[in-house]
Scaffold this active site. Structure first.
Site, PDB file in Angstrom:
ATOM      1  CB  SER A  91      20.405  40.841  82.532  1.00  0.00           C
ATOM      2  OG  SER A  91      19.600  40.594  83.663  1.00  0.00           O
ATOM      3  CG  ASP A 143      13.121  40.526  79.387  1.00  0.00           C
ATOM      4  OD1 ASP A 143      12.733  40.172  80.512  1.00  0.00           O
ATOM      5  OD2 ASP A 143      14.245  41.019  79.178  1.00  0.00           O
ATOM      6  CG  HIS A 194      15.856  38.434  81.274  1.00  0.00           C
ATOM      7  ND1 HIS A 194      15.994  39.752  80.913  1.00  0.00           N
ATOM      8  CD2 HIS A 194      16.891  38.155  82.112  1.00  0.00           C
ATOM      9  CE1 HIS A 194      17.080  40.254  81.517  1.00  0.00           C
ATOM     10  NE2 HIS A 194      17.631  39.313  82.237  1.00  0.00           N
TER      11      HIS A 194
END
Lengths: 398, 398
Positions: free
Chosen positions: A172, A338, A371
């Site tokens: 991320s 995600d 995610h």
């Protein structure tokens, strides 16, 4: 060279016992101070000085300093990648991945994880004292970028006497830092492992971040950012921001599987506004626990840094151009469910690396966990990382 | 029978000039009053009495009262489906669809659109006076369901002397009402057109609604719901709620196409927390304009009603069972990029109708405009509605 155990940080305000102050009193991090002679140059066109970086290390740097792995944390992460977090009391956020016998093994590698600049766990951020005023920076801290974070990490790596990192790893916002390292310090990264990330923040992601920021600034306890000085905390606004963000970390399928329309502690609908559904209680809990460990202004700075991220922008819009000449080995990992950083965003990076003739492998992992999967117990992720790191280690002669 | 032009509604509090009060003074709606002899039975186990329904009509009811179409509005919609909205000054929210020569043509059909119970445009909602206290209901109004809304509409339809509606049409929360009509009043609906909807609210949708509700109640101006009495308005919280919801009405592709990472009125990043990106300005604008036309407590009640919606729940979890015996003709429409009510949710209704041997057609429209597409100029949608309504009209002998 100034490296010392962080016992008492002078640039923290301590009227109330919040996350940053608790951390400042805990001797659980190392901290590197950078004085007036070593300012941090910022993309905003200003410099940050003095500043400090709180970090942890695991393992031992080998004689030729070739076995260092830098782990970069995500939006609300910190330096406690594999050791007990002194604020939450929980195990390190990636202790599934970092440890004896695990893919990132301290018996082989020297693992570094630092709190990003702008953060709230010991590195200089908006809660730190502004030497110009003697008060917390609040919004007087310049807006920071992912590159600023990486530039600060490079100064830490210099301080540790390391020239080339064996690997840079992160998911991320951590993955953004990995990509930035590979572009900005082409000769200092042997292997790069960006996970669940992209080369720029999408319009929809900016939108969700803006919702979170507006939730924070709508809270009258935020006091135009000066809440520390005024002895308040915008906990309600920050909790709403966290709730909104948390939904985006999951997937519809996972929510349906885990919570569906299940009721919370009751047999029938309550016909009121208490939490009827388990998903409501879960979200409220996420919001409430978050405010105990995170600083509201840091949340503004972290989200802004992600929104500003767009590697290709300085290369005429060409991502391939950004990577041109790289000799780093890359492995990218995405998760099928995600929707913050969908596979196509990851794949766009892979294509650019291909165009730049880089060495790159790519894994899309099938999962419904969204995610958040990069932080969870995902055997396929661990296998991919173990395989890539082992192979790179052989090449590196480790 | 009491139908009168709404000029001055006695059950509105009017200290400040907000949407509900402006509307209450405007002679732009019809209003039906239901006195103590006609209570509205609620799913919460209580009754609402007295109550009123504000509505508009277009066209003329034919002699055998067989040409009535009820249009049901969505979460933040109202009765101004095809006439100028007196609060916003804008054309009716579905004036693309309802009008001379359009798919729902007032020269052929008698079109009714009523503000739902719990709303804030003239129908009884949380801002109305509670006869028990003489103060606005606020949270003392029982939590309402989609079925409560439909039950109130049925009383209005009774009042208008109509036995069977030729058609019931609506999108999103309006589509939920269409499905509820078809299940609860099986013999009173000739044709049903639920658009961009589902037979239950998903866990993820409940999650986003809960974020919005928490944003409202986090605003200290909300005053435990008693803001009208206390002369405040939770505008900031409601604006954040609207911003969060608005993102979910769009699609990542549409946001990328429309806004991308385009900057707002500047040539470079501002390195501050003002709106740098167009998407940020757009969202802030959406939030700010919404609070001028919508009541915060109504927002809580509307979202709760949608969250509670689960048609199959009372039929042993079998949606087919809910539709068993229906003779209504159905046409469902979904949009390929709608992630609030994805095609599979719509298709689940189609499958249940098939299992119940109902007459059903289904159209998935390819578009990147997300959930909002049902309110936009979508020629394929208009064609689908025109085709279905015309065909049903022939069958009905209109």
């Amino acid at each position: 060279m100034t490296i010392e155990i962080l016992q008492d940080s002078p640039d923290k305000v301590r009227e109330t016992e919040d996350a940053a102050t608790r951390e400042a009193r805990m001797p659980s991090s190392l901290v590197a101070h950078f004085g007036p002679d070593e300012p941090l140059r910022l993309d905003a066109g200003r410099a940050l000085s003095p500043f400090q970086i709180a970090y942890t290390t695991h393992g031992t740097l080998n004689a030729d300093k070739s076995n260092a792995i830098l782990v970069c944390h995500a939006l609300t992460g910190d330096q406690y990648v594999a050791s007990r977090n002194p604020v939450t009391g929980k195990p390190g956020w990636w202790s599934t991945l970092v440890g004896e016998g695990k893919p990132l093994d301290p018996s082989r590698y020297f693992i570094i994880c630092s709190n990003v600049i702008g953060g709230c766990m010991g590195s200089t951020g908006p809660a730190a004292l502004d030497p110009a005023t003697g008060e917390p920076y609040a919004l007087d801290l310049p807006v920071l970028t992912i590159r600023d974070m990486v530039r600060a990490q490079a100064m830490l790596v210099d301080r540790l006497g390391i020239d080339t990192l064996f690997a840079v790893v992160g998911g991320s916002m951590g993955g953004m830092q990995v990509l930035e390292w590979a572009v900005t310090y082409k000769d200092r990264v042997f292997a790069a492992l960006p996970i669940a990330t992209g080369a720029r923040h999408s319009s929809q992601n900016i939108a969700f971040h803006e919702v979170g920021r507006q939730a924070v600034v709508a809270d009258p306890e935020w006091r135009a950012g000066r809440y520390i000085l005024e002895g308040t905390r915008p906990h309600k606004g920050l909790a709403v921001a966290r709730m909104a963000a948390h939904v985006t970390y999951l997937s519809e399928a996972a929510l349906q599987r885990k919570f569906g329309r299940n009721l919370q502690d009751r047999e029938a609908l309550g016909f009121g506004f208490d939490a009827d559904f388990q998903i409501e209680s879960y979200l409220r809990h996420q919001g409430m626990t978050f405010v105990d460990r995170f600083d509201a202004n840091s949340y503004l700075y972290m989200t802004r840094a992600m929104d500003y991220f767009d590697i290709a922008a300085e290369y005429g819009g060409s991502l391939a151009e950004a990577f041109r000449g790289t000799r780093t080995r890359f492995c990218l990992v995405s998760f099928s469910s995600d929707w913050l950083f969908p596979t196509e965003e990851n794949r766009a990076v892979v294509h650019a690396l291909n165009a730049a003739a880089a060495s790159v492998s790519f894994v899309e992992i099938e999962t419904d966990r969204g995610h958040d999967a990069f932080l969870l117990d995902e055997p396929e992720l661990f296998d991919a990382i173990r395989g890539f790191i082992s192979s790179a280690a052989r090449l590196r002669g480790l």
